[in-house]
Motif scaffolding. Structure first.
Motif, PDB file in Angstrom:
ATOM      1  N   ASP A  18       1.061   2.507   3.545  1.00  0.00           N
ATOM      2  CA  ASP A  18       0.337   3.719   3.126  1.00  0.00           C
ATOM      3  C   ASP A  18       1.340   4.860   2.897  1.00  0.00           C
ATOM      4  N   HIS A  77       0.843  -1.203   0.000  1.00  0.00           N
ATOM      5  CA  HIS A  77       0.000   0.000   0.000  1.00  0.00           C
ATOM      6  C   HIS A  77       0.876   1.250   0.000  1.00  0.00           C
ATOM      7  N   HIS A  80       1.405   5.333  -2.070  1.00  0.00           N
ATOM      8  CA  HIS A  80       0.890   6.375  -2.966  1.00  0.00           C
ATOM      9  C   HIS A  80       2.099   7.138  -3.485  1.00  0.00           C
ATOM     10  N   LYS A 107      -9.199  -0.370  -6.670  1.00  0.00           N
ATOM     11  CA  LYS A 107      -9.308   0.101  -5.284  1.00  0.00           C
ATOM     12  C   LYS A 107     -10.673   0.728  -5.069  1.00  0.00           C
TER      13      LYS A 107
END
Ligand SMILES: [Zn+2]
Length: 397
Positions: free
Chosen positions: A308, A62, A64, A175
């Motif tokens: 994340d 996970h 970004h 997602k």
């Protein structure tokens, strides 16, 4: 001759078993061709890894890439010019592979910049890990993610269209945002967002195209909707209950806990410049998050590591802060390494490609100074990284 032999290291093969010594790992044409006793090693370029531990390249489930882990990354990204986001995402990909992470799953970027980064790495234009991309996350109108990385959609038909848009753009995985979250103002983590019908439509549309699915899911009703629909991975899982965990264990649905994400926000606080709403919500869910993780552990839910990365005060690269919290949460060291390698590969459907040191798999390899089973921080002492046989880092003496 295109043959490299790695010898002398303690071997953690990713399977979760005990470490092995006296082995040689043979790499040919980007793949692991054999694991043999050191005495039986064939001829070739030999890399001596004495005193180091060799393990599969790590996997971050996970990230970004378009977010930079600043105090308010969404605002930074939305204010900068689009080409700047692309350049920064490429640099973060390099930073990631240099930390020994050879596969990441990107769960939301900016106008598909991260897909171009993925392709540039694939074509050998820039260094980076293998990247699987979701494109835009599917959220309800005004739902979590709408202001950053979401594609707002309402009703099963529109959700189908939103999924098809991501597939058309080249998404590897779909997602969805099943519940509220921390980083969007005005939504609550424990409230369900997309309806059960919408969730089911998204998963069905992804399945038709052979794609797996990931759900941002904090609240229990939203998690239940995802399990009903046949989701592949639950992200965060803050309000997991025993009953939900039993279902996940039975159905083989993996949890990607991302314990570090709200932890970093709660620790940094408004003093670091993190928006007040994100700090308040992170503090409110912190204890429950750890409890959900422990419940999942007890129930035998497959756990895959993800950070994340890119969210507030949560930089790209190392997995160590997340793995440290997983250890604190009661997970055994060998299980933690398994979660960041073979278990993650399985959740991605890449178990025949990466995540273990075994013949036939890609030569995604990481050598570190020290034994991460004894001291997880050893993972930050990176000495050698191979991605599909190519040397990304070589700090051998
Ligand atoms: Zn995320």
């Amino acid at each position: 001759m295109d043959r490299t032999i790695l010898t002398g290291a303690l071997l953690l093969d990713g399977s979760g078993g005990p470490p092995l010594s006296g082995r040689a790992v043979v790499v040919e044409h980007g793949r692991i061709s054999a694991v043999v006793s050191a005495a039986e090693a064939p001829s070739g370029t030999t890399l001596k890894l004495d005193g180091l531990t060799l393990l599969p390249g790590l996997i971050n489930m996970h990230v970004h890439l378009c977010f930079g882990g600043e105090a308010d990354p969404a605002t930074v990204m939305l204010r900068e010019a689009y080409p700047m986001t692309v350049i920064k995402a490429a640099l973060r990909a390099r930073q990631t592979v240099e930390a020994g992470v050879t596969t990441v799953r990107d769960l939301g970027g900016r106008d598909y910049a991260e897909l171009s980064v993925r392709d540039a790495i694939l074509h050998g234009l820039i260094p980076g890990p293998r990247v699987l991309c979701a494109g835009r996350g599917i959220c309800m109108t005004g739902g979590h993610g709408w202001n950053m990385i979401g594609r707002e959609s309402d009703g099963p038909d529109d959700v189908r269209k939103a999924v098809r848009e991501q597939l058309k753009a080249g998404a590897d995985v779909i997602k969805i945002f099943a519940t509220g979250g921390v980083m969007t103002p005005g939504v609550e983590p424990n409230s369900a967002q997309l309806t059960a019908d919408e969730v089911r439509a998204a998963i069905e549309e992804a399945r038709k195209a052979g794609r797996r699915t990931a759900a941002h899911a904090m609240g229990s009703d939203g998690i239940a909707n995802c399990l009903d629909g046949g989701i592949t991975t639950i992200e965060h899982g803050v309000f997991l209950t025993e009953a939900l965990c039993e279902r996940m264990a039975r159905d083989g649905v993996a949890l990607v806990p991302t314990l570090i994400a709200p932890h970093a926000i709660a620790t940094g606080g408004v003093a670091a410049g993190i928006p007040e709403y994100a700090v308040r919500k992170s503090l409110a869910v912190a204890d429950r998050h750890l409890e959900g993780f422990r419940t999942a552990l007890r129930a035998g839910v497959p756990i895959a590591a993800g950070t994340d990365a890119g969210t507030p005060c949560n930089p790209h690269g190392t997995l160590v802060p997340e793995l440290t919290l997983m250890l604190k949460g009661g997970m055994a060291p060998d299980a933690v390494i398994h979660a960041a390698t073979a278990a993650a590969a399985r959740a991605l459907g890449l178990e025949q490609e990466t995540g273990r040191i075994a013949p036939g798999l890609a030569a995604d390899l990481l050598a570190v100074d020290g034994n991460p089973l004894e001291r997880i921080q050893a993972l930050d002492e990176v000495r050698l990284v191979l991605t599909q046989g190519r040397i990304a880092v070589n700090r051998l003496k």
